[in-house]
Design an enzyme around this catalytic site. Structure first.
Site, short mmCIF file in Angstrom:
data_model
loop_
_atom_site.label_atom_id
_atom_site.label_comp_id
_atom_site.label_asym_id
_atom_site.label_seq_id
_atom_site.Cartn_x
_atom_site.Cartn_y
_atom_site.Cartn_z
CE1 TYR A 1 36.14 83.30 59.09
CE2 TYR A 1 34.13 83.18 60.39
CZ TYR A 1 34.82 82.91 59.23
OH TYR A 1 34.20 82.25 58.19
CE LYS B 1 31.83 82.84 55.78
NZ LYS B 1 33.09 82.07 55.71
#
Ligand code: FBP
Length: 281
Positions: free
Chosen positions: A156, A191
């Protein structure tokens, strides 16, 4: 002949990915990362047993949670439901600037004891605390790989310089950079954020050089079909699926929605057709 660890990593990844190489995974680490208020739209889901029972009944491929939640809810899993234990997080109670760091809250052995099939950790690429998370991920990944466990990086990107230079953390150049950094730091699954278009998300997938890239769900969409369309674009772009939290547990009756998501992920079904078939339209 393959080392035992390599066999273990391959076998454990198969607990998430079907033969099509794709997976739909439920994210349930919000009680820590965002706080219990994330469950207020459907308060009964604040009990992990209640929502995990529903997502497993709907056929989810895997679930992701912190060690303490796994201790409460793993009895709700089927033997073939992939269990991903995340070992880092941060609360929203700490000073804002300190929220650019994910801290370690558990250890690889804890995940192994809980019967995990994969071990996850977040790196906020571009954060002033990037160095701390890089080291944390390296230690977790090195030991997990030694024991034959795949590691998942929640890559992220976020930080003041990213906003200054690119304007937003979802800029594909930033997301692509974070995904590549995850690959180069040893992740077996990534992710990350949606980049706004199939074309740019395809570049993120290409930059990951074959390591599966899954979408991080994001805030709940009012219209469920909008989220189904987003996941469809991720698959069309070469993504390996999605890890979804709020779009599942903030819906009153998540099972038909999950079944529609599974149709999109595993059968490339048209989102509106999948929604109709599950009575969402
Ligand atoms: O970084 P953010 O936007 O606060 O979201 C972090 C949350 O998003 C996830 O990565 C995915 O969950 P969502 O599908 O709810 O976005 C969670 O695992 C995590 O708690």
């Amino acid at each position: 002949m393959d080392a035992y660890q390599s066999v273990g990593i391959r076998r454990r990844l198969k607990r998430f990915f079907r033969r099509d190489g794709r997976a739909l995974i439920f994210a349930m680490d919000h009680g820590f990362e965002h706080g219990p208020t994330d469950f207020e739209p459907v308060w009964e889901h604040v009990d992990p047993r209640v929502i995990i029972r529903k997502v497993v009944r709907a056929g989810i491929d895997g679930v992701m949670m912190l060690p303490g939640v796994a201790r409460l809810a793993v009895d709700e899993l089927k033997p073939d439901t992939g269990l991903m234990i995340k070992l880092t997080s941060k609360t929203e109670l700490r000073p804002k600037d300190d929220q650019l760091l994910q801290s370690q809250l558990g250890f690889v052995e804890d995940a192994v004891k809980l019967g995990a099939d994969a071990i996850a950790a977040t790196v906020y690429w571009g954060s002033p605390a990037e160095d701390v998370m890089m080291r944390q991920f390296a230690e977790i990944a090195s030991y997990a790989h030694d024991l034959g466990f795949p590691v998942v990086q929640f890559a992220y990107p976020r930080g003041p310089y990213i906003n200054e230079k690119y304007g937003k953390k979802e800029d594909y150049r930033v997301v692509m950079y974070g995904a590549r950094a995850a690959v180069e730091s040893g992740a077996d699954m990534i992710k990350t954020y949606w980049t706004g278009s199939k074309e740019t998300f395809a570049k993120v997938v290409e930059a990951a050089a074959g390591v599966p890239v899954l979408l991080s769900g994001g805030a709940k969409t009012d219209n469920p079909v909008d989220f189904l369309k987003l996941v469809w674009e991720v698959i069309e772009a070469g993504g390996a699926g999605a890890v979804v939290g709020r779009n599942i547990f903030q819906r009153e009756n998540p099972e038909p929605f999950i079944k529609a998501l599974l149709k999109v992920v595993h059968r490339n079904e048209d989102p509106e057709e999948a929604a109709k078939a599950e009575g969402l339209l």
